[in-house]
Design an enzyme around this catalytic site. Structure first.
Site, PDB file in Angstrom:
ATOM      1  N   TYR A 172       0.827  -1.197   0.000  1.00  8.47           N
ATOM      2  CA  TYR A 172       0.000   0.000   0.000  1.00  8.47           C
ATOM      3  C   TYR A 172       0.870   1.260   0.000  1.00  8.47           C
ATOM      4  O   TYR A 172       0.626   2.205  -0.773  1.00  8.47           O
ATOM      5  CB  TYR A 172      -0.940   0.027   1.211  1.00  8.47           C
ATOM      6  N   ARG A 219       1.546   8.354  12.557  1.00  8.38           N
ATOM      7  CA  ARG A 219       1.203   9.613  13.231  1.00  8.38           C
ATOM      8  C   ARG A 219      -0.285   9.915  13.171  1.00  8.38           C
ATOM      9  O   ARG A 219      -0.871  10.431  14.135  1.00  8.38           O
ATOM     10  CB  ARG A 219       1.981  10.756  12.573  1.00  8.38           C
ATOM     11  N   ARG A 229     -11.138   5.627   8.376  1.00  6.54           N
ATOM     12  CA  ARG A 229     -10.096   5.032   7.541  1.00  6.54           C
ATOM     13  C   ARG A 229      -9.163   4.180   8.392  1.00  6.54           C
ATOM     14  O   ARG A 229      -8.870   4.528   9.534  1.00  6.54           O
ATOM     15  CB  ARG A 229      -9.288   6.120   6.826  1.00  6.54           C
ATOM     16  N   PHE A 289      15.863  18.574  -1.769  1.00  2.00           N
ATOM     17  CA  PHE A 289      14.486  18.152  -1.991  1.00  2.00           C
ATOM     18  C   PHE A 289      14.220  16.756  -1.419  1.00  2.00           C
ATOM     19  O   PHE A 289      13.171  16.502  -0.831  1.00  2.00           O
ATOM     20  CB  PHE A 289      14.186  18.165  -3.492  1.00  2.00           C
TER      21      PHE A 289
END
Length: 418
Positions: A172, A219, A229, A289
């Site tokens: 997932y 978290r 969910r 980044f």
């Protein structure tokens, strides 16, 4: 007053907040030239800031058209994620939408007006986003459409089943963020910003995304539960409760924390891949980044580890802490020092009776060996004279002035939110 007092107890974070406010962060995240943007692209960057101020800050590390492409990538995937998260959309409607979402990029008038999610503007004004997508160079369009196609299919798959095993948890997380890591890595190589190995080693690129997604899932336990969910793997939580929702009950707080600690231990196993990936990067803007979200993630896991507050409210890293991480994570040695610091923080919090304690200790020792192979411990409590001078000066200011400044800073500073 209390917040200001806490800031004065963390002089380096306070200094970095002020320095960031005064433009000190531009070396890591150059400001966006608004005058050079089209009106539609300005709207896209406004949506980016509205939906994720932290990511808006991170993509400023990139240069030129790559920055714009990643902005559009984020907004497209935010729109896709909004469809997945909206529990008011029936499965009969949602599953086909997720499968077909990549095709909407080429439909100028497609939009969705029925969402109840907080970020519904990216669906309602999708024509603006899709138009900017179609204005991108083909190399960017192909990357974004491919990620969107595969991610939508993966999201649809897990809408129709729960995340059962740890293997499915990995799968997932691969679908929702790992694919982004792989796609962007290939792009870095194609554009010759990085060596071919960056795009070829998909295992490492996947781990870059999976580590971030696992952190977010851990978290956001309570937020996801309240929305209906579930993303924690049954293989783990079923050893601690009959239902995942039971972990939110006050009487189950001890086993809930133990369950979370086990998941955090699992997430830590991605750090060796993260460090190897980052060590291969050669372009500074790409390094910044890629590195900033990773150090944000380890700091978040350290804040969550053995913390009951995860099951009671929101756990986030401090804004001064976030700014310090952004400004520090500019080379591999700095990232290794940060990783060492936060896994050491986790190590000090490991309860002796925690069922995962031995596993947690072992992976942390392994990570620390990678970070500091010579065994040298880096001090994190030394502050240069300019930091100390700044602190003394600020302490002399009035409490009222500092309190007002803290409010302004908290509104402006980019912090870890997603």
């Amino acid at each position: 007053m209390e917040r200001v007092g806490k800031w004065l107890g963390r002089p380096r974070e306070l200094y970095n907040l002020l320095w960031f406010k005064m433009g000190g962060g531009t070396a890591v995240m150059p400001p966006l030239d608004q005058d050079a943007l089209s009106d539609r692209l300005k709207i896209c960057y406004r949506y980016l800031n509205q939906t994720s101020r932290s990511f808006a800050a991170v993509i400023q590390a990139l240069d030129g058209e790559l920055r714009h492409a990643v902005c559009i990538l984020y907004l497209v995937l935010r729109a896709l994620d909004t469809v997945e998260d909206d529990m008011t959309i029936s499965l009969e409607t949602k599953v086909p939408m997720l499968h077909d979402f990549h095709s909407y990029l080429y439909q100028p008038d497609w939009r969705y007006m029925e969402s109840k999610e907080k970020y519904k503007q990216v669906l309602e004004d999708f024509p603006t986003i899709s138009l900017e997508f179609r204005n991108l160079a083909k190399v960017y369009r192909d990357m974004i459409a491919d990620i969107c196609h595969k991610m939508g299919a993966g999201m649809a798959e897990f809408l129709q089943k729960k995340v059962d095993s740890l293997q499915e948890w990995d799968k997932y997380c691969h679908y929702v963020v790992g694919l982004v890591g792989i796609g962007l890595s290939r792009l870095f190589s194609v554009l010759e910003l990085e060596d071919p190995i960056i795009g070829q080693d998909t295992e490492l690129a996947n781990s870059m995304g999976v580590f971030i997604e696992k952190t977010i899932i851990i978290r956001d336990y309570l937020e996801d539960q309240l929305a209906g969910r579930e993303f924690w793997p049954r293989e783990v939580w079923s050893r601690y409760a009959k239902k995942l929702s039971d972990l939110a009950k006050p009487e189950n707080i001890d086993v809930a924390v133990q369950c979370m600690n086990e998941l955090i231990t699992n997430a830590l196993h991605h750090i060796p891949h993260v460090l190897t990936y980052l060590s291969r990067l050669k372009t500074q803007s790409v390094f910044n980044f890629c590195a900033i979200p990773q150090v944000m993630a380890i700091a978040t896991l350290a804040a969550c580890y053995n913390n009951k507050q995860v099951f009671r409210g929101v756990v986030k890293i401090r804004k001064g802490q976030a700014v310090t991480l952004m400004m520090d994570a500019t080379n591999i040695q700095a990232v290794k020092s940060i990783m060492y610091q936060y896994v050491e923080e986790i190590y000090r919090k490991i309860p002796s009776a925690d069922p995962s304690s031995n596993k947690t200790q072992r992976i942390i020792v392994s990570i620390q060996t990678l970070c500091l192979p010579s065994g040298t411990v880096v001090s994190h409590n030394h502050y240069s004279p300019i930091y100390l001078s700044c602190t003394v000066l600020l302490a002399a200011l009035s409490w009222q002035y500092l309190s007002a400044m803290s409010e302004a800073l908290e509104e402006d500073v980019q912090a870890n939110e997603n």
